[in-house]
Write a protein that holds these residues in place. Sequence first.
Motif, short mmCIF file in Angstrom:
data_model
loop_
_atom_site.label_atom_id
_atom_site.label_comp_id
_atom_site.label_asym_id
_atom_site.label_seq_id
_atom_site.Cartn_x
_atom_site.Cartn_y
_atom_site.Cartn_z
N TYR A 133 0.83 -1.20 0.00
CA TYR A 133 0.00 0.00 0.00
C TYR A 133 0.87 1.26 0.00
O TYR A 133 1.93 1.30 0.63
N SER A 134 0.38 2.29 -0.68
CA SER A 134 0.99 3.62 -0.56
C SER A 134 0.76 4.12 0.87
O SER A 134 -0.11 3.62 1.59
N GLU A 138 -4.20 3.97 -0.13
CA GLU A 138 -5.11 4.01 -1.26
C GLU A 138 -4.61 3.20 -2.46
O GLU A 138 -5.31 2.35 -2.99
N ARG A 139 -3.41 3.49 -2.93
CA ARG A 139 -2.86 2.80 -4.09
C ARG A 139 -1.97 1.63 -3.65
O ARG A 139 -1.56 1.55 -2.50
N SER A 141 1.36 -0.82 -4.99
CA SER A 141 2.42 -1.13 -5.96
C SER A 141 2.66 -2.63 -5.99
O SER A 141 2.34 -3.35 -5.04
N VAL A 163 0.96 -0.49 -10.74
CA VAL A 163 0.18 0.19 -9.70
C VAL A 163 -1.28 -0.19 -9.85
O VAL A 163 -1.81 -0.25 -10.98
N VAL A 165 -5.06 1.07 -8.62
CA VAL A 165 -5.77 2.22 -8.04
C VAL A 165 -7.24 1.84 -7.85
O VAL A 165 -7.81 1.08 -8.64
N HIS A 184 -9.46 -3.65 -8.39
CA HIS A 184 -8.76 -2.41 -8.69
C HIS A 184 -8.44 -2.30 -10.19
O HIS A 184 -8.37 -3.32 -10.89
N CYS A 186 -5.64 -1.78 -12.75
CA CYS A 186 -4.20 -2.04 -12.67
C CYS A 186 -3.50 -1.67 -13.98
O CYS A 186 -3.99 -1.98 -15.06
N TRP A 211 7.49 3.34 -2.53
CA TRP A 211 6.81 4.62 -2.61
C TRP A 211 7.73 5.74 -2.14
O TRP A 211 8.51 5.56 -1.20
N SER A 227 2.67 11.79 -5.96
CA SER A 227 2.77 10.33 -5.95
C SER A 227 3.88 9.89 -6.89
O SER A 227 3.93 10.33 -8.05
N ASP A 255 -6.79 9.36 -9.70
CA ASP A 255 -6.90 7.96 -10.10
C ASP A 255 -7.44 7.81 -11.51
O ASP A 255 -7.04 6.91 -12.26
#
Length: 420
Positions: A133-134, A138-139, A141, A163, A165, A184, A186, A211, A227, A255
């Motif tokens: 997670y970021s 939210e995001r 990786s 990523v 989102v 999500h 991707c 991140w 970001s 996003d």
Amino acid sequence: MEKQLTFAPRNHQLTNINVWTADSQWLVYDVRPSQSSFSGLTLERVSLSGEREILYTARDGAHVGVVTASPTLPQRYLAIHGPEYPDLRGHYDFHHRRGVVVQAGIAQTLDACDITPPYTPGALRGGTHVHVYSPDGERISFTYNDQVMHQLDIKRDLRNVGVAVPLKAVRPPKQHPREYDGSHFCVLVSQTPPEPRAGSDEIDRAYEEGWVGLHGYLRTDGSRQHSALAFIGDTRSAQGEKVAEVFIVDLPQADADFAIAGAQPLQGTPAALPAPPAGVMQRRLTFTHQRRWPGLVNQPRHWLRSAPDGSEIAFLMKDDQGIVQLWGIAPSGGEPRQITHSEWSMQSAFSWHPQGGKLAIICDNSVMQVEAESGEMQRLTPRSRLAPVGDAAVWSPDGRYIAFLRQVDGWQQIFIADGR
């Protein structure tokens, strides 16, 4: 001072980051017998008092591993999930796996899969790995390998960074047993031509991402990039030798912008990998080809980690004497800064203190605290005959403890050390 938290006669595997719950009270782990043997059935957590809970159990021939926790509430967990009914849907492999979000014992697939042309934007065509997670939760990786390219030509199944989102769920048409929906949207954010030009900034492998900053980083003009991801990319020297360098990609703030295709389709084609969204370009930060010991090291294996304020990205590279040291570089580039000047090589992946200013790493068979500015090292655990396992040295969100692994009677166990 150190404390052992697990005692069962089996292996306990920590991931290299986000192993603590948001309240700093639990550590999450999986039970693979080794990093390379993906045969664990459960994701678990252990409290600071030693209480153990099972978070999720795989079924129908699948296995799970490489678990990380969300840095924010509600508490969620990410992991790699292998295919159910592997005899029918293909056995676990780099391009045969998926990410899942685990909450309340239920695993929801993260990345949709569509391996039948013309493919679906927001879906992927292979396997994802090490989901993180970021900082805002939210995001997500991940690294990625592509089944379509693997079947076309195994040499074109190149590792990339992607990523996920929370833009929308992705539901491709189901025309193959291995196609499924994902929660999500991707995309890939790195680019890897199969044959990088010698002496260029091209790479054929993108990996070990992290991140950048809790809120991105400040550009040289004073504006904020909200970001970004840093990762290792394998370049080629003028002589054609592989040299690992630091790269960065600036990501869209919204996003919805991840769904805007660039020059090539987000979903890829039968002859090409999925491509990054419009405006996402990778940028090389280090240029080490002419050094006595070029490139970042791959032993110990490590992931790029940014200071919380986004001002510096840390990595491992040899100094002129061949000793593996901690180094840092600004997201805007420039000359790398040597952080440590140790007589012993670094032995592990590492993490930053949640407030910045210092890092945790294993060196000289001890867990060490490193002052980021001066490079001064402080021993947090006694020097042991056998070094702690190099997979993890992860600070808790409250900055009180560092989680790491030791071999005890042939089994890998979880320990914590007091930070200072």
